[in-house]
Design a protein around this motif. Structure first.
Motif, PDB file in Angstrom:
ATOM      1  N   PRO A   1       1.842  -1.268   5.049  1.00  0.00           N
ATOM      2  CA  PRO A   1       2.459  -0.250   5.952  1.00  0.00           C
ATOM      3  C   PRO A   1       4.036  -0.546   6.194  1.00  0.00           C
ATOM      4  CG  PRO A   1       0.264  -0.424   6.552  1.00  0.00           C
ATOM      5  CD  PRO A   1       0.599  -1.540   5.686  1.00  0.00           C
ATOM      6  N   THR A   2       4.324  -1.688   6.769  1.00  0.00           N
ATOM      7  CA  THR A   2       5.382  -2.168   7.030  1.00  0.00           C
ATOM      8  C   THR A   2       6.530  -2.123   5.877  1.00  0.00           C
ATOM      9  OG1 THR A   2       4.694  -3.682   8.579  1.00  0.00           O
ATOM     10  CG2 THR A   2       6.748  -4.322   8.158  1.00  0.00           C
ATOM     11  N   ALA A   3       6.104  -2.793   4.820  1.00  0.00           N
ATOM     12  CA  ALA A   3       6.838  -2.547   3.398  1.00  0.00           C
ATOM     13  C   ALA A   3       7.279  -1.142   3.255  1.00  0.00           C
ATOM     14  CB  ALA A   3       6.228  -3.168   2.480  1.00  0.00           C
ATOM     15  N   ALA A   4       6.210  -0.199   3.594  1.00  0.00           N
ATOM     16  CA  ALA A   4       6.325   1.161   3.174  1.00  0.00           C
ATOM     17  C   ALA A   4       7.668   1.654   4.088  1.00  0.00           C
ATOM     18  CB  ALA A   4       4.928   1.902   3.323  1.00  0.00           C
ATOM     19  N   ALA A   5       7.472   1.453   5.452  1.00  0.00           N
ATOM     20  CA  ALA A   5       8.482   1.927   6.195  1.00  0.00           C
ATOM     21  C   ALA A   5       9.912   1.231   5.627  1.00  0.00           C
ATOM     22  CB  ALA A   5       8.093   1.478   7.579  1.00  0.00           C
ATOM     23  N   GLU A   6       9.721  -0.113   5.016  1.00  0.00           N
ATOM     24  CA  GLU A   6      11.118  -0.622   4.610  1.00  0.00           C
ATOM     25  C   GLU A   6      11.643   0.092   3.507  1.00  0.00           C
ATOM     26  OE1 GLU A   6       9.967  -4.526   4.341  1.00  0.00           O
ATOM     27  OE2 GLU A   6      10.278  -5.101   6.578  1.00  0.00           O
ATOM     28  N   LEU A   7      10.653   0.488   2.275  1.00  0.00           N
ATOM     29  CA  LEU A   7      11.096   1.126   1.292  1.00  0.00           C
ATOM     30  C   LEU A   7      11.592   2.595   1.668  1.00  0.00           C
ATOM     31  CD1 LEU A   7       8.403   0.042  -1.158  1.00  0.00           C
ATOM     32  CD2 LEU A   7      10.732  -0.744  -0.855  1.00  0.00           C
ATOM     33  N   ALA A   8      11.145   3.140   2.826  1.00  0.00           N
ATOM     34  CA  ALA A   8      11.674   4.423   2.957  1.00  0.00           C
ATOM     35  C   ALA A   8      12.973   4.466   3.693  1.00  0.00           C
ATOM     36  CB  ALA A   8      10.749   5.263   4.004  1.00  0.00           C
ATOM     37  N   THR A   9      13.506   3.246   4.307  1.00  0.00           N
ATOM     38  CA  THR A   9      14.772   3.105   4.737  1.00  0.00           C
ATOM     39  C   THR A   9      15.782   2.002   4.051  1.00  0.00           C
ATOM     40  OG1 THR A   9      13.767   1.774   6.324  1.00  0.00           O
ATOM     41  CG2 THR A   9      14.036   3.687   7.013  1.00  0.00           C
ATOM     42  N   ALA A  10      16.043   2.687   2.685  1.00  0.00           N
ATOM     43  CA  ALA A  10      16.847   1.818   1.937  1.00  0.00           C
ATOM     44  C   ALA A  10      18.274   1.340   2.592  1.00  0.00           C
ATOM     45  CB  ALA A  10      16.990   2.518   0.467  1.00  0.00           C
ATOM     46  N   LEU A  11      18.752   2.437   3.229  1.00  0.00           N
ATOM     47  CA  LEU A  11      19.928   2.280   4.140  1.00  0.00           C
ATOM     48  C   LEU A  11      19.374   1.925   5.558  1.00  0.00           C
ATOM     49  CD1 LEU A  11      22.544   4.572   2.765  1.00  0.00           C
ATOM     50  CD2 LEU A  11      22.833   2.261   2.822  1.00  0.00           C
TER      51      LEU A  11
END
Lengths: 406, 78
Positions: free
Chosen positions: A261-271
Motif C-alpha cells: 500500500p505504501t508503494a502504491a501511494a508513492e507511485l500515485a505521487t510521481a511528483l
C-alpha cells in the motif's frame, strides 16, 4: 560356501562413495528437485537454530523433511502436528545418517493448493480475455488532484497510504471509499466501493490496497468480479496488496501494480512536494533572468536611441549654426577691417583735401579775404566807393574803405 | 489568461497559481510586453511564487470519506 574373491566382478564401494552416488542420482532427477508433496505433519521439532524438522506421512508411507531457518522464517502460518499440508522442495540425502529427506522451501496448508489451482485457472481465463493486456493499461497522472482510496477504514494500509501521501504530496485531495478487504462479502463490497468512487467523486487515480496477510486473507483480491471492476474503473487503478511477494489477480488487472500500500501511494505521487519546490526555485531564477534580459534589451534599445537622438538633436543643430556663425564672423571681421581701412584711407585723403581747401592756408600764403557785411567780396560789382570792408589776413583782420573803383 | 482578469493571489489553488506563473514566464521571455507591463508581470510572478511556496509549506492532506461508517479519526492518522 563363500565364493572365491578372485571371480567376483562386483564393484566395491566405500559407504561414503555409495551414499554420494545415491545422492547424485537423486539430485540429477529433475522430477525430484522441485515438487509438491502432500501429507500430514508429525514429529514436528523446532530446533533452537531456527530450522524445522518434521515427518510427512500418509496412510502408507513417511518422508523425513527439513526446513532451514531462512525458509521457515517466511512461513505465513504456524505448522502444527497433524496438519494436512503441501510441502515444496527437493529430495536429497543427508550423508551422515544416510537418510534421504525432503528439503522444504515452502509449506502451505493443503487447502491452499486448491486455492492456487483456482487462482491459476482464473488467471488463464482472464488473461485470455485480454484483461491483463499491458496495452490496456492507462498511464498514471503525474500530479493527481484527487486520489481515491479503496480499502478498510481501520486497516494499517490506510494509515500507511495517508502518511505517505501527506509526506509526498499533501496538496492532493483524498477520498476514501471504505470497504471490508477480507471475508465473503469483501469482493462485492470492494466492487461497490470502486464504482461509488467513480460515480460520486471521480478521482484521477484509485489506490486499491490492503496490508499483508495469508493467502486466504488476500483472497478477495483474486475475485473475478473485483478484477472486472478494476478493469472497468474510469480512473486508473494502482494495486498495493500484501507484501512484495504476494501477487493477486487484481495486481495483474491494475493499471499499475505496487508491492505494498505504501508503494502504491508513492507511485500515485510521481511528483512530490519537493519536486514542486524545486520547480519554484527554478521559476524564481528564470523569472529574474527574463526580467534582466528584458531590461538589458531595453537598455540597449535606449542606448541606440540616445545615440540617434544626439545626432538629430536641436542642440547639435545649434552647435552647427554657431560654428557657421563663427565662420561667418571671422570672415566678416576681415571684411570689415578691410572696409575700415579703406574708409580710413579715404578719410585721410579727404582730410588732406580739406586741409588744402582751408582758407587759413591761403591767408598763410599771403592772400587776403575781403568781406562786406559778412559777405565775401569776390567781384568789383559788389562794392561802391565809400563802402566799408573788412580784410582778413594771416594773423587777423582790419577795416578798410573803398576809395575808388579803379 | 485575459490581461485584465487579475484575480487576487490569495484565492488561487496551486495549479491555478502555477499555470499563471508559466504564462507570465513565457510573456516575459517573449519580450513583447511593454516595459511597464513587464514589471507588473514580474511582481505578480514573485507574489505567485510566494503563494505557491506557502501552499506547499502549509499543505495538509484533505481527506474525506464517501461513507459515514468511517471513524472520524482517520484524518488524525496522517
Amino acid at each position: 560356501m563363500e565364493q572365491l574373491a578372485l571371480f567376483d566382478a562386483s564393484p566395491r564401494w566405500t559407504v561414503s562413495d555409495l551414499t554420494r552416488h545415491l545422492r547424485l542420482l537423486l539430485e540429477n532427477d529433475p522430477e525430484l528437485q522441485g515438487m509438491w508433496v502432500q501429507g500430514e505433519i508429525s514429529n514436528l521439532v523446532r530446533a533452537a537454530s531456527g530450522h524445522i524438522y518434521f515427518t510427512l506421512k500418509d496412510s502408507g508411507a513417511a518422508l523425513k523433511c527439513v526446513m532451514w531457518k531462512g525458509e521457515a522464517a517466511q512461513l505465513k502460518f504456524v505448522p502444527r502436528e497433524g496438519a494436512a499440508v503441501e510441502a515444496h522442495g527437493r529430495i536429497s540425502i543427508y550423508e551422515v545418517s544416510g537418510q534421504y529427506q525432503l528439503y522444504v522451501d515452502s509449506l502451505r496448508p493443503l487447502g491452499e493448493g486448491v486455492l492456487y489451482q483456482e487462482f491459476l485457472r482464473l488467471k488463464a481465463l482472464l488473461e485470455a480475455e485480454g484483461l491483463f493486456d499491458p496495452a490496456r493499461k492507462r498511464p498514471i497522472p503525474e500530479l493527481p488532484k484527487r486520489i481515491g482510496i479503496v480499502t478498510s477504514p481501520t486497516g494499517a494500509a490506510l494509515r500507511d497510504m495517508l502518511k505517505t501521501l501527506q509526506r509526498r504530496m499533501p496538496l492532493t485531495e483524498v477520498v476514501l471509499s471504505p470497504s471490508p478487504v477480507q471475508g465473503d462479502e469483501a469482493p462485492q463490497a470492494l466492487v461497490r466501493a470502486i464504482q461509488a468512487l467513480n460515480e460520486s467523486m471521480p478521482p484521477d487515480v484509485i489506490l486499491l490496497g490492503r496490508g499483508g496477510g495469508s493467502i486466504e486473507d488476500l483472497w478477495a483480491f483474486n475475485d473475478e468480479r473485483l478484477v472486472r471492476a478494476v478493469v472497468a474503473s474510469r480512473a486508473p487503478v494502482i494495486s498495493g496488496v500484501g507484501h512484495e511477494t504476494d501477487f493477486t489477480l487484481v495486481d495483474f488487472a491494475a493499471d499499475l501494480r505496487a508491492a505494498t500500500p505504501t508503494a502504491a501511494a508513492e507511485l500515485a505521487t510521481a511528483l512530490t512536494v519537493l519536486d514542486l519546490k524545486q520547480t519554484l526555485v527554478e521559476s524564481v531564477r528564470m523569472l529574474a533572468e527574463s526580467l534582466m534580459d528584458l531590461l538589458d534589451r531595453q537598455q540597449t534599445l535606449l542606448d541606440g536611441i540616445q545615440t540617434g537622438l544626439r545626432f538629430y538633436s536641436p542642440l547639435r543643430r545649434i552647435d552647427i549654426e554657431q560654428q557657421r556663425l563663427d565662420d561667418f564672423g571671422r570672415h566678416g571681421n576681415a571684411l570689415q577691417a578691410h572696409r575700415l581701412e579703406l574708409a580710413g584711407a579715404r578719410l585721410n585723403g579727404l582730410q588732406n583735401r580739406l586741409a588744402a581747401l582751408n582758407p587759413q592756408a591761403v591767408l598763410e600764403r599771403g592772400y587776403s579775404l575781403v568781406t562786406k557785411d559778412e559777405k565775401v567780396v569776390s567781384s568789383r560789382s559788389q562794392v561802391r566807393a565809400g563802402d566799408n570792408l573788412r580784410v582778413r589776413v594771416r594773423d587777423g583782420s582790419f577795416d578798410a574803405r573803398v576809395t575808388g573803383k579803379g | 489568461m485575459a490581461k485584465n482578469e487579475i484575480k487576487p493571489v490569495k484565492g488561487l489553488t496551486y495549479e491555478e497559481a502555477f499555470a499563471e506563473l508559466e504564462t507570465i514566464m513565457s510573456a516575459l521571455e517573449s519580450g513583447e510586453k511593454p516595459l511597464d507591463e513587464s514589471m507588473q508581470l514580474f511582481e505578480r510572478g514573485q507574489v505567485l511564487i510566494k503563494h505557491c511556496t506557502d501552499l506547499l509549506d502549509n499543505a495538509r492532506l484533505k481527506v474525506q470519506a464517501l461513507s459515514s461508517e468511517v471513524p472520524a479519526d482517520i484524518e488524525e492518522n496522517e
